[in-house]
Design a protein around this motif. Structure first.
Motif, PDB file in Angstrom:
ATOM      1  N   TYR A 163      49.277   7.127  -3.788  1.00  0.00           N
ATOM      2  CA  TYR A 163      48.343   7.923  -2.991  1.00  0.00           C
ATOM      3  C   TYR A 163      47.754   9.056  -3.825  1.00  0.00           C
ATOM      4  O   TYR A 163      48.409   9.604  -4.726  1.00  0.00           O
ATOM      5  N   ASP A 164      46.529   9.377  -3.522  1.00  0.00           N
ATOM      6  CA  ASP A 164      45.821  10.497  -4.139  1.00  0.00           C
ATOM      7  C   ASP A 164      45.599  11.529  -3.035  1.00  0.00           C
ATOM      8  O   ASP A 164      44.881  11.255  -2.062  1.00  0.00           O
ATOM      9  N   ILE A 165      46.209  12.722  -3.172  1.00  0.00           N
ATOM     10  CA  ILE A 165      46.232  13.703  -2.083  1.00  0.00           C
ATOM     11  C   ILE A 165      45.704  15.040  -2.598  1.00  0.00           C
ATOM     12  O   ILE A 165      46.077  15.499  -3.681  1.00  0.00           O
ATOM     13  N   ALA A 254      54.550   5.716   3.474  1.00  0.00           N
ATOM     14  CA  ALA A 254      53.889   5.321   2.239  1.00  0.00           C
ATOM     15  C   ALA A 254      53.894   3.815   2.007  1.00  0.00           C
ATOM     16  O   ALA A 254      52.950   3.251   1.445  1.00  0.00           O
ATOM     17  N   GLY A 257      51.109   2.331   4.512  1.00  0.00           N
ATOM     18  CA  GLY A 257      49.880   3.083   4.761  1.00  0.00           C
ATOM     19  C   GLY A 257      49.680   3.496   6.202  1.00  0.00           C
ATOM     20  O   GLY A 257      48.590   3.962   6.567  1.00  0.00           O
ATOM     21  N   ALA A 308      40.635   6.172   2.901  1.00  0.00           N
ATOM     22  CA  ALA A 308      40.962   7.594   2.869  1.00  0.00           C
ATOM     23  C   ALA A 308      40.981   8.153   4.288  1.00  0.00           C
ATOM     24  O   ALA A 308      40.236   7.709   5.162  1.00  0.00           O
ATOM     25  N   VAL A 365      43.539  12.335   2.042  1.00  0.00           N
ATOM     26  CA  VAL A 365      44.639  11.464   1.617  1.00  0.00           C
ATOM     27  C   VAL A 365      44.039  10.073   1.380  1.00  0.00           C
ATOM     28  O   VAL A 365      43.584   9.418   2.313  1.00  0.00           O
ATOM     29  N   ARG A 366      44.027   9.645   0.120  1.00  0.00           N
ATOM     30  CA  ARG A 366      43.466   8.345  -0.215  1.00  0.00           C
ATOM     31  C   ARG A 366      44.563   7.410  -0.741  1.00  0.00           C
ATOM     32  O   ARG A 366      45.361   7.805  -1.599  1.00  0.00           O
ATOM     33  N   ARG A 367      44.586   6.202  -0.196  1.00  0.00           N
ATOM     34  CA  ARG A 367      45.505   5.204  -0.713  1.00  0.00           C
ATOM     35  C   ARG A 367      44.853   4.535  -1.904  1.00  0.00           C
ATOM     36  O   ARG A 367      43.754   3.973  -1.784  1.00  0.00           O
ATOM     37  N   THR A 368      45.497   4.589  -3.031  1.00  0.00           N
ATOM     38  CA  THR A 368      44.851   4.096  -4.255  1.00  0.00           C
ATOM     39  C   THR A 368      44.812   2.568  -4.280  1.00  0.00           C
ATOM     40  O   THR A 368      45.665   1.904  -3.704  1.00  0.00           O
TER      41      THR A 368
END
Length: 373
Positions: A163-165, A254, A257, A308, A365-368
């Motif tokens: 994740y990119d947060i 996590a 998702g 996201a 919050v983006r799930r990569t």
């Protein structure tokens, strides 16, 4: 270098030349720059040019001193000291009602006149000192409130594999009650974005209380039960503070998702898909502190690879005509940004518009891509 205080200006409106000369002499001795006038017309014109105090006779050749006072008061905030031989109670009351600050009857003692004038300016100095003290106290409160508000924000970014947060906060000119919070859990993360009604220290303290209570429920596995418990704990405090809080609180798992969310009057969360499409998540309930015992619903959003979740405070609404325009603009920023931090940066840049008068907060919050696929 010593700066001399500005010279005070006095205006003497008196038709008797001997009395006018005496008044001017007394005022000059007290440090005033003096202008003299013998009629209502001359006095009103002189008052327009700016003075600090006016001595005004009631009997003037071209009119009544009360008329002069009525004409001067709308154009000048100078002290007006009426000096006249008419000393009846009704005359004094008429003078004060017309806008005079004090009244002295002829024949007068020069010492009494000087004492009356100095008394007026001492009062002005006390009012100025009180105003300055109040301004300094207000500035100190704003500074302390800003420190409280900043302390509510996460000190470090959250690292969650897959994740990119990112989150950012830009305060308004006045300190409000915006904050965001996040912390890791064994299976993902918890996060909150909130706005406490009001400004200054009061709103900041309400926000701090809400953050602490929400964190205290972290061990409760059922989100609805945890949130209801937190809301019940806050009801009494919010009632005493005559405040309420709009809030979005969520828990991310996590591995798959899945994001469980409770929206208490926030209404500004967007699910932005990897292909650029988006939807605004409907608010699921009333703000905290408005309806005791409210039963908030839990909604679940699943973030696929590249999706996201963007949560934005209402500060940006000031620059859009409709909620849909705001949501479309925010979703485009999130969809076209290279990272969660980049999206937050761009959203806060939108908040630099002078029409924005409230705090601006953004959490993305983006799930990569590729995780869990």
């Amino acid at each position: 270098m010593t700066v001399s205080p500005p010279e005070r200006r006095a205006l003497v409106i008196e038709d008797d030349p001997d009395i006018r000369m005496l008044l001017a002499s007394l005022l000059k001795r007290e440090g005033f720059q003096v202008t003299e006038a013998g009629t209502v017309r001359e006095g009103v014109e002189a008052a327009r040019r700016g003075v600090d105090i006016i001595t005004l006779d009631l009997n003037l050749p071209d009119g009544n001193g009360l008329d002069a006072c009525a004409q001067i008061r709308p154009i000048s905030d100078a002290y007006i000291l009426m000096i006249t031989a008419r000393g009846s109670e009704i005359d004094r009351l008429q003078g004060l009602d017309t806008g005079a600050d004090d009244y002295i009857v002829k024949p007068f003692s020069p010492r009494e006149l000087v004492a009356r004038i100095n008394s007026l300016f001492r009062r002005q100095n006390r009012q100025l000192a009180a105003s300055t003290a109040a301004t300094e106290a207000d500035a100190d409160e704003r500074q302390r409130a800003a420190q409280v508000q900043q302390s509510l924000l996460p000190r470090h970014g959250l690292q969650l594999p897959g994740y990119d947060i990112a989150g950012q906060f830009r305060p308004s000119r006045d300190v409000g009650g915006d904050f965001f919070d996040w912390y890791p859990t064994l299976d993902g993360m918890h996060f909150s974005v909130a706005d406490a009604m009001g400004k200054g220290m009061g709103a900041a303290l309400v926000a701090a209380t809400v953050r602490a209570v929400l964190r205290s429920t972290a061990e409760e596995p059922d989100l609805a039960r945890a949130f209801t418990s937190a809301a019940a704990s806050l009801d009494a405090d919010l009632e005493r503070a005559s405040s309420f809080v709009t809030l979005l609180h969520g828990r991310l798992t996590a591995s798959d998702g899945a994001v469980d969310l409770i929206d208490a009057g926030h209404g500004l969360a967007l699910h932005v898909s990897s292909d650029g499409s988006w939807r605004r998540l409907a608010s699921g309930g009333v703000p905290l502190g408005t309806v005791p015992g409210w039963d908030w619903e839990v909604m679940t959003v699943t973030l696929a690879a590249g999706d996201a979740l963007a949560i934005i405070s209402d500060g940006l609404l000031d620059i859009y005509d409709t909620l849909d325009e705001f949501a479309a603009a925010a979703a485009e920023v999130v969809a076209t940004s290279s990272s969660a931090a980049d999206a937050c940066d761009k959203l806060l840049i939108l908040g630099e518009d002078p029409r924005v008068e409230d705090d601006v907060t953004a959490v993305v919050v983006r799930r990569t891509a590729g995780v869990g696929a």
